[in-house]
Design a protein around this motif. Sequence first.
Motif, PDB file in Angstrom:
ATOM      1  N   ALA A  24       0.832  -1.206   0.000  1.00 26.98           N
ATOM      2  CA  ALA A  24       0.000   0.000   0.000  1.00 26.98           C
ATOM      3  C   ALA A  24       0.866   1.255   0.000  1.00 26.98           C
ATOM      4  CB  ALA A  24      -0.926  -0.015   1.214  1.00 26.98           C
ATOM      5  N   ARG A  25       1.949   1.255   0.776  1.00 22.14           N
ATOM      6  CA  ARG A  25       2.848   2.409   0.806  1.00 22.14           C
ATOM      7  C   ARG A  25       3.463   2.665  -0.570  1.00 22.14           C
ATOM      8  NH1 ARG A  25       7.045   2.105   5.640  1.00 22.14           N
ATOM      9  NH2 ARG A  25       7.205   4.355   5.210  1.00 22.14           N
ATOM     10  N   ALA A  26       3.852   1.600  -1.245  1.00 18.97           N
ATOM     11  CA  ALA A  26       4.465   1.746  -2.568  1.00 18.97           C
ATOM     12  C   ALA A  26       3.476   2.347  -3.562  1.00 18.97           C
ATOM     13  CB  ALA A  26       4.970   0.393  -3.064  1.00 18.97           C
ATOM     14  N   GLU A  27       2.228   1.899  -3.514  1.00 18.47           N
ATOM     15  CA  GLU A  27       1.240   2.413  -4.463  1.00 18.47           C
ATOM     16  C   GLU A  27       0.870   3.859  -4.146  1.00 18.47           C
ATOM     17  OE1 GLU A  27      -1.800  -0.031  -5.935  1.00 18.47           O
ATOM     18  OE2 GLU A  27      -0.710  -1.913  -5.631  1.00 18.47           O
ATOM     19  N   LEU A  28       0.821   4.203  -2.854  1.00 20.73           N
ATOM     20  CA  LEU A  28       0.557   5.592  -2.478  1.00 20.73           C
ATOM     21  C   LEU A  28       1.725   6.486  -2.898  1.00 20.73           C
ATOM     22  CD1 LEU A  28      -1.020   5.044   1.056  1.00 20.73           C
ATOM     23  CD2 LEU A  28      -2.151   6.160  -0.890  1.00 20.73           C
ATOM     24  N   ALA A  29       2.947   6.004  -2.711  1.00 20.19           N
ATOM     25  CA  ALA A  29       4.117   6.794  -3.082  1.00 20.19           C
ATOM     26  C   ALA A  29       4.173   7.043  -4.583  1.00 20.19           C
ATOM     27  CB  ALA A  29       5.386   6.083  -2.620  1.00 20.19           C
ATOM     28  N   ALA A  30       3.780   6.040  -5.360  1.00 23.06           N
ATOM     29  CA  ALA A  30       3.783   6.198  -6.815  1.00 23.06           C
ATOM     30  C   ALA A  30       2.732   7.210  -7.261  1.00 23.06           C
ATOM     31  CB  ALA A  30       3.542   4.850  -7.482  1.00 23.06           C
ATOM     32  N   ALA A  31       1.576   7.203  -6.589  1.00 17.02           N
ATOM     33  CA  ALA A  31       0.485   8.092  -6.980  1.00 17.02           C
ATOM     34  C   ALA A  31       0.650   9.497  -6.413  1.00 17.02           C
ATOM     35  CB  ALA A  31      -0.854   7.504  -6.531  1.00 17.02           C
ATOM     36  N   TYR A  32       1.247   9.593  -5.220  1.00 15.44           N
ATOM     37  CA  TYR A  32       1.360  10.886  -4.532  1.00 15.44           C
ATOM     38  C   TYR A  32       2.787  11.052  -4.005  1.00 15.44           C
ATOM     39  CZ  TYR A  32      -3.624   9.985  -4.716  1.00 15.44           C
ATOM     40  OH  TYR A  32      -4.881   9.671  -5.146  1.00 15.44           O
ATOM     41  N   PRO A  33       3.743  11.324  -4.886  1.00 15.28           N
ATOM     42  CA  PRO A  33       5.165  11.355  -4.481  1.00 15.28           C
ATOM     43  C   PRO A  33       5.485  12.417  -3.435  1.00 15.28           C
ATOM     44  CG  PRO A  33       4.871  12.175  -6.732  1.00 15.28           C
ATOM     45  CD  PRO A  33       3.571  11.567  -6.333  1.00 15.28           C
ATOM     46  N   GLY A  34       4.631  13.402  -3.264  1.00 12.98           N
ATOM     47  CA  GLY A  34       4.908  14.441  -2.278  1.00 12.98           C
ATOM     48  C   GLY A  34       4.420  14.109  -0.886  1.00 12.98           C
ATOM     49  N   THR A  35       3.779  12.957  -0.728  1.00 12.25           N
ATOM     50  CA  THR A  35       3.217  12.567   0.567  1.00 12.25           C
ATOM     51  C   THR A  35       3.978  11.378   1.128  1.00 12.25           C
ATOM     52  OG1 THR A  35       1.011  13.353  -0.062  1.00 12.25           O
ATOM     53  CG2 THR A  35       1.132  11.784   1.763  1.00 12.25           C
ATOM     54  N   ALA A  36       4.426  11.507   2.359  1.00  9.95           N
ATOM     55  CA  ALA A  36       5.139  10.416   3.022  1.00  9.95           C
ATOM     56  C   ALA A  36       4.148   9.509   3.758  1.00  9.95           C
ATOM     57  CB  ALA A  36       6.156  10.986   4.011  1.00  9.95           C
ATOM     58  N   THR A  37       4.594   8.312   4.083  1.00 12.60           N
ATOM     59  CA  THR A  37       3.777   7.386   4.872  1.00 12.60           C
ATOM     60  C   THR A  37       4.627   6.821   6.002  1.00 12.60           C
ATOM     61  OG1 THR A  37       4.369   5.521   3.420  1.00 12.60           O
ATOM     62  CG2 THR A  37       2.313   6.690   2.918  1.00 12.60           C
ATOM     63  N   GLU A  38       3.955   6.461   7.077  1.00 15.86           N
ATOM     64  CA  GLU A  38       4.633   5.767   8.169  1.00 15.86           C
ATOM     65  C   GLU A  38       3.704   4.682   8.699  1.00 15.86           C
ATOM     66  OE1 GLU A  38       3.758   8.292  12.222  1.00 15.86           O
ATOM     67  OE2 GLU A  38       5.443   8.935  10.987  1.00 15.86           O
ATOM     68  N   VAL A  39       4.294   3.664   9.289  1.00 12.53           N
ATOM     69  CA  VAL A  39       3.540   2.496   9.740  1.00 12.53           C
ATOM     70  C   VAL A  39       3.297   2.583  11.243  1.00 12.53           C
ATOM     71  CG1 VAL A  39       3.474  -0.022   9.834  1.00 12.53           C
ATOM     72  CG2 VAL A  39       4.617   1.128   7.924  1.00 12.53           C
ATOM     73  N   VAL A  40       2.043   2.280  11.629  1.00 10.92           N
ATOM     74  CA  VAL A  40       1.665   2.196  13.032  1.00 10.92           C
ATOM     75  C   VAL A  40       1.294   0.741  13.300  1.00 10.92           C
ATOM     76  CG1 VAL A  40       0.110   3.036  14.837  1.00 10.92           C
ATOM     77  CG2 VAL A  40       0.786   4.560  12.954  1.00 10.92           C
ATOM     78  N   PRO A  41       2.239  -0.090  13.761  1.00 12.57           N
ATOM     79  CA  PRO A  41       1.926  -1.511  13.983  1.00 12.57           C
ATOM     80  C   PRO A  41       1.217  -1.720  15.318  1.00 12.57           C
ATOM     81  CG  PRO A  41       4.241  -1.094  14.455  1.00 12.57           C
ATOM     82  CD  PRO A  41       3.660   0.212  14.003  1.00 12.57           C
ATOM     83  N   VAL A  42       0.246  -2.619  15.346  1.00  9.53           N
ATOM     84  CA  VAL A  42      -0.436  -2.987  16.587  1.00  9.53           C
ATOM     85  C   VAL A  42      -0.497  -4.509  16.689  1.00  9.53           C
ATOM     86  CG1 VAL A  42      -1.847  -0.889  16.660  1.00  9.53           C
ATOM     87  CG2 VAL A  42      -2.740  -2.927  15.533  1.00  9.53           C
ATOM     88  N   ARG A  43      -0.442  -4.999  17.889  1.00  8.10           N
ATOM     89  CA  ARG A  43      -0.597  -6.436  18.131  1.00  8.10           C
ATOM     90  C   ARG A  43      -2.070  -6.702  18.430  1.00  8.10           C
ATOM     91  NH1 ARG A  43       2.633 -10.753  19.559  1.00  8.10           N
ATOM     92  NH2 ARG A  43       3.934  -9.791  17.950  1.00  8.10           N
ATOM     93  N   THR A  44      -2.697  -7.568  17.646  1.00 11.33           N
ATOM     94  CA  THR A  44      -4.119  -7.840  17.820  1.00 11.33           C
ATOM     95  C   THR A  44      -4.352  -9.062  18.696  1.00 11.33           C
ATOM     96  OG1 THR A  44      -4.339  -9.309  15.902  1.00 11.33           O
ATOM     97  CG2 THR A  44      -4.526  -6.929  15.486  1.00 11.33           C
ATOM     98  N   THR A  45      -5.589  -9.168  19.189  1.00 14.57           N
ATOM     99  CA  THR A  45      -5.975 -10.330  19.982  1.00 14.57           C
ATOM    100  C   THR A  45      -5.776 -11.608  19.184  1.00 14.57           C
ATOM    101  OG1 THR A  45      -7.604  -9.017  21.185  1.00 14.57           O
ATOM    102  CG2 THR A  45      -7.884 -11.409  21.249  1.00 14.57           C
ATOM    103  N   GLY A  46      -6.108 -11.566  17.896  1.00 18.48           N
ATOM    104  CA  GLY A  46      -5.974 -12.756  17.055  1.00 18.48           C
ATOM    105  C   GLY A  46      -4.541 -13.211  16.897  1.00 18.48           C
ATOM    106  N   ASP A  47      -3.592 -12.265  16.939  1.00 14.73           N
ATOM    107  CA  ASP A  47      -2.176 -12.625  16.829  1.00 14.73           C
ATOM    108  C   ASP A  47      -1.643 -13.177  18.147  1.00 14.73           C
ATOM    109  OD1 ASP A  47      -1.586 -11.876  14.076  1.00 14.73           O
ATOM    110  OD2 ASP A  47      -1.964  -9.828  14.730  1.00 14.73           O
ATOM    111  N   ARG A  48      -2.186 -12.688  19.264  1.00 18.20           N
ATOM    112  CA  ARG A  48      -1.735 -13.180  20.573  1.00 18.20           C
ATOM    113  C   ARG A  48      -2.330 -14.540  20.909  1.00 18.20           C
ATOM    114  NH1 ARG A  48      -2.761  -7.672  22.006  1.00 18.20           N
ATOM    115  NH2 ARG A  48      -4.782  -8.295  22.827  1.00 18.20           N
TER     116      ARG A  48
END
Length: 322
Positions: A24-48
């Motif tokens: 998703a970051r790659a596709e956003l960067a290609a479409a909107y090169p002036g906008t940066a992205t950062e990841v907010v990772p969370v641990r879900t109940t399903g992963d625990r």
Amino acid sequence: MVLPEVIRIVSRDSPMALAQVERARAELAAAYPGTATEVVPVRTTGDRWLGDLSLVEGKGAFTKEVDAALLAGAADLAVHCVKDIPGDRPLAAGTVFAGFLARDDIRDALVDPAGRTLDQLPPGTRIGTSSVRRTAQLAASHPHLECVPIRGNANRRLARMAAGDADALLLAVAGLERIGRPDAVSEVIDPDVMVPALGAGALALQCREGDTELIEAVGAIGDGDTLREVTAERMLLHVLQGRCNSPIAGFARVAREGALSLRACVFSADGKTILQAHERAEPHAAKDLGASVGAALLRQGARDLIDGIGCGQSLSGRGQSR
């Protein structure tokens, strides 16, 4: 259109989920090169939780914390694997799907260290899977094989197989490709042989309802055919009120000439009963197609099969009783 300088993307913190975010970051960067992205990772109940998902909110266990971060303003965009989003309840209030990325491979794969196919596996081979959909279809097509319950992300399942907890695995082709392990695949199974999960291979981009400019921007990188296919599949799931342990499978396809088709099945847990429906419609009628196929399955008795698997019923008992 005015976008934030940085789009914060929330996702589960598993390796596969983070790989999905990178796409998703790659596709956003290609479409909107002036906008940066950062990841907010969370641990879900399903992963625990590595037990039966039906004991911890079903598939909602993979989305609850992600939805909460989005609604709290800790992130602007969420990336979900569509097959992990519950179909028996509405999307989290205050959020919408802004788009769906072009769909990846929908098929299941056999992972066998010896490189064999399903037909080549000897009787008693232990196949690691906690999917009722896969277990039921394997019981119907290969009753001499034994399913053993294995949950966790794909990397963890591969490690457990290597440790001897299973002789082989059934995993999603798309998932193995996303974590860089296509080499593990010993057989790609035709979707007409093992019908995939609804939403397989599709990534959903979710925003808050009021973020209209971000919704427009995200929608612009979405894929129209995937939108139509997922819309039909999720409407089917809604009509059937399928839960995390419901033996439902199906996939929609947009044909080259534009027509949309939807094939779906509902199974008994032991694979002895299989209900099927297959219909076509114009591409603009995706919701109607999903509703129609769902109604056709209900007329055949799908409600009894779905409700026949209780929310807390253990997979291990079914898998090991065959």
